[in-house]
Design a protein around this motif. Structure first.
Motif, PDB file in Angstrom:
ATOM      1  N   TYR A 198       0.905  -1.073  -0.045  1.00  8.32           N
ATOM      2  CA  TYR A 198       0.041  -0.002   0.098  1.00  8.32           C
ATOM      3  C   TYR A 198       0.829   1.394   0.131  1.00  8.32           C
ATOM      4  O   TYR A 198       0.441   2.093  -0.563  1.00  8.32           O
ATOM      5  N   CYS A 200       3.705   1.708  -1.432  1.00  8.90           N
ATOM      6  CA  CYS A 200       4.360   1.910  -2.724  1.00  8.90           C
ATOM      7  C   CYS A 200       3.034   2.576  -3.355  1.00  8.90           C
ATOM      8  O   CYS A 200       3.596   3.607  -4.131  1.00  8.90           O
ATOM      9  N   ALA A 201       2.032   1.886  -3.412  1.00  7.99           N
ATOM     10  CA  ALA A 201       0.839   2.543  -4.280  1.00  7.99           C
ATOM     11  C   ALA A 201       0.414   3.911  -3.766  1.00  7.99           C
ATOM     12  O   ALA A 201       0.387   5.005  -4.533  1.00  7.99           O
ATOM     13  N   LYS A 204       3.352   6.460  -4.891  1.00  6.44           N
ATOM     14  CA  LYS A 204       3.242   6.858  -6.353  1.00  6.44           C
ATOM     15  C   LYS A 204       1.992   7.690  -6.529  1.00  6.44           C
ATOM     16  O   LYS A 204       2.042   8.672  -7.289  1.00  6.44           O
ATOM     17  N   ALA A 205       0.638   7.595  -5.910  1.00  6.44           N
ATOM     18  CA  ALA A 205      -0.451   8.484  -6.270  1.00  6.44           C
ATOM     19  C   ALA A 205      -0.078   9.843  -5.725  1.00  6.44           C
ATOM     20  O   ALA A 205      -0.725  10.780  -6.305  1.00  6.44           O
ATOM     21  N   PHE A 227       2.439  -2.603  -7.700  1.00  3.85           N
ATOM     22  CA  PHE A 227       1.940  -1.390  -6.745  1.00  3.85           C
ATOM     23  C   PHE A 227       2.392  -0.353  -6.854  1.00  3.85           C
ATOM     24  O   PHE A 227       1.989   0.478  -6.246  1.00  3.85           O
ATOM     25  N   GLY A 228       3.417  -0.169  -7.883  1.00  5.72           N
ATOM     26  CA  GLY A 228       4.010   1.127  -8.087  1.00  5.72           C
ATOM     27  C   GLY A 228       5.345   1.161  -7.891  1.00  5.72           C
ATOM     28  O   GLY A 228       6.079   2.337  -8.082  1.00  5.72           O
ATOM     29  N   HIS A 330      -8.252   4.317  -7.579  1.00  5.30           N
ATOM     30  CA  HIS A 330      -7.024   3.605  -8.014  1.00  5.30           C
ATOM     31  C   HIS A 330      -7.131   2.002  -7.994  1.00  5.30           C
ATOM     32  O   HIS A 330      -6.218   1.108  -8.465  1.00  5.30           O
ATOM     33  N   GLN A 331      -8.307   1.544  -7.550  1.00  8.53           N
ATOM     34  CA  GLN A 331      -8.417  -0.013  -7.810  1.00  8.53           C
ATOM     35  C   GLN A 331      -8.132  -0.614  -8.919  1.00  8.53           C
ATOM     36  O   GLN A 331      -7.833  -1.620  -8.943  1.00  8.53           O
ATOM     37  N   HIS A 333      -6.260  -0.256 -11.501  1.00 12.01           N
ATOM     38  CA  HIS A 333      -4.752  -0.343 -11.863  1.00 12.01           C
ATOM     39  C   HIS A 333      -3.921  -0.939 -10.888  1.00 12.01           C
ATOM     40  O   HIS A 333      -2.678  -1.266 -10.890  1.00 12.01           O
ATOM     41  N   LEU A 334      -4.529  -1.326  -9.744  1.00 15.52           N
ATOM     42  CA  LEU A 334      -3.782  -2.135  -8.736  1.00 15.52           C
ATOM     43  C   LEU A 334      -4.118  -3.446  -8.245  1.00 15.52           C
ATOM     44  O   LEU A 334      -5.415  -3.875  -8.643  1.00 15.52           O
TER      45      LEU A 334
END
Length: 368
Positions: A198, A200-201, A204-205, A227-228, A330-331, A333-334
């Motif tokens: 999470y 990482c994601a 990145k976001a 996850f990014g 974001h779900q 693309h994760l």
């Protein structure tokens, strides 16, 4: 009368026992939630093994562990009509909620620090051998006390995705908010279990230009990329802390990271993470909850480089609402379906904990 099962936790290292219990009534202000999914978080494992003493937080035994959960409203106490955003609540509404409960009136709560409430209550700390029994997530129901913060899960967000929102996701979101991670910064994530993935994601976001994941499990490093993470460092290949710090500097043009997130949960990671930071770097300490374990580090390196360490425990409850928005946006693309793909029934909870201990699953889930 509401009858259901709980997986009772009597003492560290002992098997869970399934008991059927009854809740006589739902009192004014309370919400009875029918649990649909509860993940096995690292703190649950630590409590089960005895390395995280819940009694230090006022916990009692026997209890019911489990806090990272999602469910649906089973019953509303008198006076409860809406969630904390004002959306109508009714039987069947899917909800998530912080697993800790603030008084909203003490000095810390009034200062906007509800995660440091002086009268804080929490899942996993109440007794499971007396009413209301449903005091943790590993059961058919969980009873929310009067005044609890609760949010409706958007229709587009599945239970699988929402189950991690009230702990892992909200926790790392709050940590990155606390250090004000900025666009274009570099972020290192130490440990890519659920919180690390999470992290990482979210980093990145928030606009991180460079996210670097550090772990020793190949499958988790692969997931970190999904996850990014822009780069990964495998500790089984880069075997010394000095070489890993050197690798981070190479990946950040010699500057070092702006932010490092520690979610390994072992003190030995801290000095290494501090070495990875550049000038004015911020270190987010989340993972170490085992009281009494320490580490050594050179404070001059900390001082001369103007580094900051921020301890992060729990989160401001409103962060959970933002976590749901993050999932909505974001779900798609994760690979959230890979995060808690291992599902066990409540009757198989001992097998689930054994699998989680052996790191066979990134995030095992109990589905009553």
């Amino acid at each position: 009368m509401y009858k259901g099962r709980i997986a009772r936790f009597d003492a560290p290292g002992t098997p869970f026992e399934i008991h059927t219990v009854s809740l006589p009534e739902v009192r004014p202000g309370e919400i009875l939630v029918r649990v649909t999914r509860t993940n096995i978080c690292g703190s649950d494992l630590h409590a089960w093994h005895g390395s995280f003493a819940t009694r230090g937080l006022g916990g009692q035994l026997p209890t019911v562990l489990g806090h990272e959960m999602v469910g649906a409203v089973e019953a509303l106490g008198d006076g409860v009509r809406a969630d904390s955003n004002g959306a109508l609540l009714e039987v069947g509404t899917r909800v998530v909620f912080p697993y800790f409960f603030s008084c909203h009136s003490c000095r810390n709560c009034l200062s906007g620090r509800r995660n440091a409430c002086l009268n804080l209550r929490m899942a996993m700390l109440g007794r499971a051998d007396e009413p209301p029994y449903f005091v943790g997530g590993y059961g058919d129901y969980f009873l929310l006390p009067a005044g609890a913060v609760v949010y409706t899960v958007p229709d587009s967000v599945s239970d699988d995705a929402a189950s991690g929102a009230n702990c892992a996701l909200a926790q790392v979101m709050y940590g990155l908010e606390r250090v004000d991670q900025q666009l274009g910064e570099s972020v290192v994530v130490q440990g890519v279990g659920a919180l690390g993935l999470y992290a990482c994601a979210v980093a990145k976001a928030r606009g991180a230009a460079n996210v670097i994941a550090v772990d020793g499990v190949a499958e988790r490093l692969d997931m970190a990329v999904a996850f990014g993470a822009d780069h990964v460092i495998d500790i089984t290949e880069v075997t010394t802390s000095k070489d890993r710090a050197r690798a981070v500097r190479k990946l950040t043009d010699g500057q070092g990271a702006d932010v490092v997130v520690e979610v390994v949960g072992h003190p030995s990671a801290i000095d290494e993470g501090l070495q990875m930071l550049g000038q004015f770097g911020r270190y987010i300490e989340i993972g170490n909850i085992n009281i009494g374990k320490t580490f050594e580090f050179d404070p001059s390196r900390f001082v001369f480089a103007n580094k900051t360490m921020v301890g992060v425990s729990l989160y401001e409850p409103a962060v959970l609402s933002r976590a749901l928005t993050f999932l909505e946006q974001h779900q798609h693309h994760l690979p959230l379906d890979r995060l808690a793909a291992a599902c066990y029934s409540l009757d198989d909870i001992n097998e689930a904990f054994a699998a989680a201990t052996g790191k066979r699953d990134v995030r095992a889930s109990i589905i009553p």
